[in-house]
Design a protein around this motif. Structure first.
Motif, mmCIF file in Angstrom:
data_model
loop_
_atom_site.group_PDB
_atom_site.id
_atom_site.type_symbol
_atom_site.label_atom_id
_atom_site.label_comp_id
_atom_site.label_asym_id
_atom_site.label_seq_id
_atom_site.Cartn_x
_atom_site.Cartn_y
_atom_site.Cartn_z
ATOM 1 N N UNK A 139 -41.618 31.151 49.295
ATOM 2 C CA UNK A 139 -42.027 32.403 48.651
ATOM 3 C C UNK A 139 -41.354 33.611 49.297
ATOM 4 N N UNK A 140 -41.123 33.532 50.605
ATOM 5 C CA UNK A 140 -40.507 34.652 51.315
ATOM 6 C C UNK A 140 -39.030 34.794 50.991
ATOM 7 N N UNK A 141 -38.440 33.729 50.472
ATOM 8 C CA UNK A 141 -36.997 33.720 50.247
ATOM 9 C C UNK A 141 -36.634 33.517 48.777
ATOM 10 N N UNK A 142 -37.570 33.813 47.882
ATOM 11 C CA UNK A 142 -37.327 33.636 46.452
ATOM 12 C C UNK A 142 -37.617 34.929 45.701
ATOM 13 N N UNK A 143 -36.711 35.284 44.803
ATOM 14 C CA UNK A 143 -36.909 36.407 43.885
ATOM 15 C C UNK A 143 -36.672 35.901 42.465
ATOM 16 N N UNK A 177 -44.300 35.554 44.806
ATOM 17 C CA UNK A 177 -43.056 35.895 45.515
ATOM 18 C C UNK A 177 -43.048 37.372 45.913
ATOM 19 N N UNK A 178 -44.237 37.931 46.077
ATOM 20 C CA UNK A 178 -44.414 39.322 46.528
ATOM 21 C C UNK A 178 -43.726 40.339 45.606
ATOM 22 N N UNK A 179 -43.779 40.045 44.309
ATOM 23 C CA UNK A 179 -43.257 40.948 43.277
ATOM 24 C C UNK A 179 -41.771 41.263 43.474
ATOM 25 N N UNK A 180 -41.042 40.293 43.958
ATOM 26 C CA UNK A 180 -39.586 40.439 44.049
ATOM 27 C C UNK A 180 -38.993 39.974 42.715
ATOM 28 N N UNK A 181 -38.739 40.904 41.829
ATOM 29 C CA UNK A 181 -38.166 40.543 40.534
ATOM 30 C C UNK A 181 -37.195 41.629 40.096
ATOM 31 N N UNK A 182 -36.239 41.228 39.252
ATOM 32 C CA UNK A 182 -35.228 42.135 38.723
ATOM 33 C C UNK A 182 -34.975 41.784 37.266
ATOM 34 N N UNK A 204 -32.596 45.429 49.206
ATOM 35 C CA UNK A 204 -33.917 45.923 49.587
ATOM 36 C C UNK A 204 -34.865 44.762 49.886
ATOM 37 N N UNK A 205 -34.824 43.724 49.030
ATOM 38 C CA UNK A 205 -35.655 42.527 49.273
ATOM 39 C C UNK A 205 -35.305 41.902 50.632
ATOM 40 N N UNK A 206 -33.997 41.786 50.884
ATOM 41 C CA UNK A 206 -33.527 41.157 52.120
ATOM 42 C C UNK A 206 -33.919 42.003 53.332
ATOM 43 N N UNK A 207 -33.807 43.320 53.191
ATOM 44 C CA UNK A 207 -34.187 44.214 54.282
ATOM 45 C C UNK A 207 -35.680 44.111 54.585
ATOM 46 N N UNK A 208 -36.504 44.082 53.523
ATOM 47 C CA UNK A 208 -37.951 43.971 53.719
ATOM 48 C C UNK A 208 -38.321 42.642 54.374
ATOM 49 N N UNK A 211 -34.063 40.720 57.178
ATOM 50 C CA UNK A 211 -32.771 40.031 57.202
ATOM 51 C C UNK A 211 -32.889 38.584 57.682
ATOM 52 N N UNK A 212 -34.075 38.013 57.542
ATOM 53 C CA UNK A 212 -34.253 36.614 57.913
ATOM 54 C C UNK A 212 -33.463 35.712 56.961
ATOM 55 N N UNK A 213 -33.112 34.539 57.449
ATOM 56 C CA UNK A 213 -32.409 33.565 56.614
ATOM 57 C C UNK A 213 -33.122 32.225 56.696
ATOM 58 N N UNK A 214 -32.881 31.420 55.666
ATOM 59 C CA UNK A 214 -33.471 30.089 55.569
ATOM 60 C C UNK A 214 -32.353 29.061 55.621
ATOM 61 N N UNK A 215 -32.676 27.872 56.087
ATOM 62 C CA UNK A 215 -31.762 26.722 56.102
ATOM 63 C C UNK A 215 -30.674 26.818 57.159
ATOM 64 N N UNK A 216 -30.753 27.802 58.045
ATOM 65 C CA UNK A 216 -29.731 27.926 59.076
ATOM 66 C C UNK A 216 -29.768 26.703 60.000
ATOM 67 N N UNK A 217 -28.567 26.195 60.295
ATOM 68 C CA UNK A 217 -28.416 25.008 61.128
ATOM 69 C C UNK A 217 -29.155 23.801 60.520
ATOM 70 N N UNK A 218 -29.204 23.763 59.186
ATOM 71 C CA UNK A 218 -29.869 22.638 58.520
ATOM 72 C C UNK A 218 -29.160 21.343 58.874
#
Length: 220
Positions: A139-143, A177-182, A204-208, A211-218
């Motif tokens: 949810x934190x990484x989906x828009x 998804x915390x109202x992240x929509x376009x 703006x979504x990424x800044x809020x 700047x965290x990322x998902x799947x790093x070093x998967x």
């Protein structure tokens, strides 16, 4: 992220057949990297990565203008007319690890059509698919990208009235998804100014999200 004069954001587009997923990827890149056409069956059958040119005028870091580079992973649709869910899931998972395993994924963009209703079972299947791909913090990484917004506008809906009349299923998904929509038009070519508006919203979504990322070093 790259050096101090350039920022790279990594995105993946996910969605059903004929939602405008590949076209949305092209709009974000300002290119025609991904095949996009009307078809009675699923067009995209494999993952492919597109990379934009350096985009200026969108971000400033430490008081200086920085260039933005956008990387978009296009994916086969789910459900797919010719591929099983397991095949699509494993293909996308492998591509995410291959392309974004080092830098990480900033946002998954779930592409839905603004001119079609979202049904509960469809939403449940989509959410389950994304959870399997991205894990419990999806949810934190989906828009949500609502494509064909021009058709909704032609029908007399502004963004505000559209959301006021939207189904509880869609509103629940947007809330999760915390109202992240376009909203995104599906013209053949999105003009530079429109693309920049969309990119600013994504930034703006990424800044809020700090700047965290998902799947790093998967490892998958």
């Amino acid at each position: 992220m790259a050096d101090s004069n350039e920022m790279t954001i990594n995105l993946v587009v996910l969605g059903k057949t004929q939602t405008g997923k590949s076209a949305a990827g092209n709009s974000l890149l300002g290119s025609s990297d991904f095949e996009s056409r009307l078809s009675p069956s699923s067009v995209t059958s494999r993952c492919s990565l597109g990379r934009s040119c350096r985009i200026l005028g969108l971000i400033r870091r430490n008081g200086c203008e920085s260039a933005l580079c956008v990387r978009v992973l296009d994916t086969p649709s789910y459900p797919h007319s010719g591929l099983s869910k397991e095949h699509v899931r494993d293909t996308v998972r492998a591509a995410l690890a291959h392309h974004f395993g080092k830098e990480g994924l900033h946002l998954a963009l779930l592409v839905l059509r603004a001119d079609l209703p979202l049904f509960p079972e469809e939403s449940d299947d989509t959410v389950q698919f994304i959870q399997e791909l991205l894990g419990p913090t999806w949810k934190d990484f989906t828009a949500v990208l609502l494509t064909h917004a021009d058709k909704a506008e032609e029908a007399g809906y502004s963004e505000e009235t559209y959301l006021h009349n939207a189904s509880s299923t869609l509103l629940s998904l947007l809330s999760s998804v915390q109202h992240k929509y376009i909203f995104l038009d599906n013209h053949n070519s999105v003009i530079k100014e429109e693309r920049n508006i969309v990119l600013r919203k994504l930034l703006n979504f990424i800044q809020k999200n700090n700047y965290q990322v998902l799947l790093k070093h998967s490892k998958e």
